[in-house]
Design a protein around this motif. Structure first.
Motif, PDB file in Angstrom:
ATOM      1  N   GLN A  21       0.683  -1.067   0.129  1.00 31.74           N
ATOM      2  CA  GLN A  21       0.025  -0.448   0.026  1.00 31.74           C
ATOM      3  C   GLN A  21       0.517   1.062  -0.091  1.00 31.74           C
ATOM      4  O   GLN A  21       0.241   2.384  -0.668  1.00 31.74           O
ATOM      5  N   ALA A  22       1.902   1.201   0.530  1.00 34.20           N
ATOM      6  CA  ALA A  22       3.061   2.557   0.688  1.00 34.20           C
ATOM      7  C   ALA A  22       3.516   2.396  -0.003  1.00 34.20           C
ATOM      8  O   ALA A  22       4.151   3.450  -0.857  1.00 34.20           O
ATOM      9  N   GLN A  23       3.513   1.832  -0.912  1.00 36.28           N
ATOM     10  CA  GLN A  23       4.697   1.952  -2.686  1.00 36.28           C
ATOM     11  C   GLN A  23       3.400   2.524  -3.962  1.00 36.28           C
ATOM     12  O   GLN A  23       3.766   2.850  -4.442  1.00 36.28           O
ATOM     13  N   SER A  24       2.208   1.873  -3.484  1.00 37.71           N
ATOM     14  CA  SER A  24       1.229   2.896  -4.388  1.00 37.71           C
ATOM     15  C   SER A  24      -0.044   4.222  -3.775  1.00 37.71           C
ATOM     16  O   SER A  24      -0.305   3.829  -2.824  1.00 37.71           O
ATOM     17  N   SER A  25      -0.810   4.626  -4.467  1.00 39.26           N
ATOM     18  CA  SER A  25      -1.706   5.589  -4.195  1.00 39.26           C
ATOM     19  C   SER A  25      -2.356   6.013  -5.106  1.00 39.26           C
ATOM     20  O   SER A  25      -2.166   6.732  -5.851  1.00 39.26           O
ATOM     21  N   GLU A  69       2.917   4.804  -8.787  1.00 40.47           N
ATOM     22  CA  GLU A  69       3.025   3.007  -7.933  1.00 40.47           C
ATOM     23  C   GLU A  69       4.374   3.231  -8.221  1.00 40.47           C
ATOM     24  O   GLU A  69       5.396   3.266  -8.749  1.00 40.47           O
ATOM     25  N   ASP A  70       5.218   2.505  -7.135  1.00 40.70           N
ATOM     26  CA  ASP A  70       6.877   2.591  -7.268  1.00 40.70           C
ATOM     27  C   ASP A  70       7.647   1.312  -7.859  1.00 40.70           C
ATOM     28  O   ASP A  70       6.422  -0.257  -7.360  1.00 40.70           O
ATOM     29  N   LYS A  76       8.633   5.375 -11.080  1.00 44.89           N
ATOM     30  CA  LYS A  76       7.217   5.134 -10.420  1.00 44.89           C
ATOM     31  C   LYS A  76       7.035   5.218 -11.683  1.00 44.89           C
ATOM     32  O   LYS A  76       6.876   6.414 -12.531  1.00 44.89           O
ATOM     33  N   ALA A  77       5.700   4.686 -11.669  1.00 48.38           N
ATOM     34  CA  ALA A  77       4.157   4.916 -12.332  1.00 48.38           C
ATOM     35  C   ALA A  77       3.236   5.953 -12.147  1.00 48.38           C
ATOM     36  O   ALA A  77       3.961   6.021 -10.851  1.00 48.38           O
TER      37      ALA A  77
END
Length: 344
Positions: A21-25, A69-70, A76-77
């Motif tokens: 969750q921390a890698q994408s938002s 997204e990491d 990152k995307a």
């Protein structure tokens, strides 16, 4: 022992879930701006007045989704979806995702994005206008208009990382066709647009330059080809932040003959009056020399006071006076507004 292993497994899964969750938002955000307006238009001895509730006066009203997204390795995307809305009646203004709709990748090399994107002319003009992108009050609207200063479809854009205060940008709207304009209209040029920009910031000083070759920004044929450039400068003196812009835009038809040339300038200022309030003022002129039609000239003066009630909410009151001349015909427009804006 079995229970202990289960607890360890659950803890590990929870850690992985939190990490993922921390890698994408994904973020929902936007801005709502609406107010009471009065407009008076005088032309050829006649005058019309209009009063109403109007959306997007001091700032644009829109809502959007953005996220990232990491991908690892510093890559990152990213994506962004933004739609203009009319707060006064709840309708969508233009295409549903007409403001921005793109996906891209970002890293130490900068950012590359594909899709519908706001033009560099719009972002650069707004950065050096005391009224930003205000649909009603921004003086730079005299120059950038909807073609230069709108959102470009079918676009690939690149923005460099900050290089000691210097940021470089490139944008290309694809024509999406190799065919010559053999069908109606035959007196047209193929669509497409390209723009490059440079932005430099050093303390209180800001400078920018943008150049573009613009035919159309939605892959359609165009009647003219525009070659435009715009320079901007700002300096924050503390007691006042001053702005200046100068630009030119030459239009040619399909045969290469010049059909008009715009020359534009504007001066503006933002003066902090209190800790929460500021006075905005700007004046500008756009003059068009046209060999085939009558020359035209537009002058605009805007003045407004904006008071922040909180980090996200503010109230404002302002006016804009525009005088447009086409040959001997003259149109004078006075707009007065007071409204409320809220960012979320």
């Amino acid at each position: 022992m079995f229970a202990k292993k289960n607890l360890i497994a659950v803890a590990a899964l929870a850690t992985l879930a939190v990490s993922a969750q921390a890698q994408s938002s994904v973020t929902l955000y936007g801005n709502l701006d609406v107010g009471l307006t009065y407009e008076k238009v005088k032309q050829a001895g006649n005058s019309d007045t209009t009063t109403g509730v109007t959306s997007s006066i001091l700032t644009e009203s829109f809502f959007g989704l953005k996220g990232q997204e990491d991908l690892g390795g510093g890559l990152k995307a990213i994506f962004k979806l933004e739609s203009f809305i009319n707060v006064d009646d709840g309708s969508v203004d233009g295409n549903f995702w007409g403001k921005n709709a793109y996906i891209g990748v970002a890293g130490s090399f900068g950012t590359v994005a594909l899709g519908n994107q706001e033009s560099l002319f719009k972002t650069e003009a707004a950065a050096f206008d005391a009224f930003g992108v205000s649909p009603v009050l921004a003086v730079s609207k005299l120059f950038v208009g909807d073609t230069l200063g709108g959102s470009w479809q079918n676009t690939i854009g690149y923005t460099s990382p900050n290089l000691s205060g210097l940021t470089l940008s490139v944008q290309h709207s694809a024509r999406e066709s190799n065919a010559a304009p053999t069908t109606s209209p035959t007196n047209a040029v193929n669509g497409g647009a390209t723009a490059v920009a440079a932005n430099y910031t050093a303390g209180a000083l800001g400078l920018s330059a943008v150049y573009g070759d613009v035919r159309s920004t939605n892959a359609t044929l165009a009647a003219t080809q525009q070659q435009a450039w715009l320079l901007g400068a700002s300096y924050d003196f503390g007691v006042v932040k001053a702005f200046a812009q100068y630009g030119q835009n030459k239009a040619e038809n399909a045969t290469g003959a010049e059909t008009g040339k715009d020359k534009f300038y504007q001066l503006g200022a933002v003066v902090p009056v209190t800790q929460a309030g500021a006075l905005h003022a700007a004046y500008g002129q756009n003059k068009n020399d046209n060999a085939a039609l009558a020359d035209s000239e537009s002058r605009k003066f805007s003045l407004a006071y904006h008071h922040t009630l909180s980090k996200r909410t503010g109230v404002y009151a302002g006016l804009a006076y525009t005088k447009a001349e086409v040959g001997t015909a003259e149109t004078k427009t006075t707009a007065i507004a007071a409204g409320l804006r809220h960012a979320f």
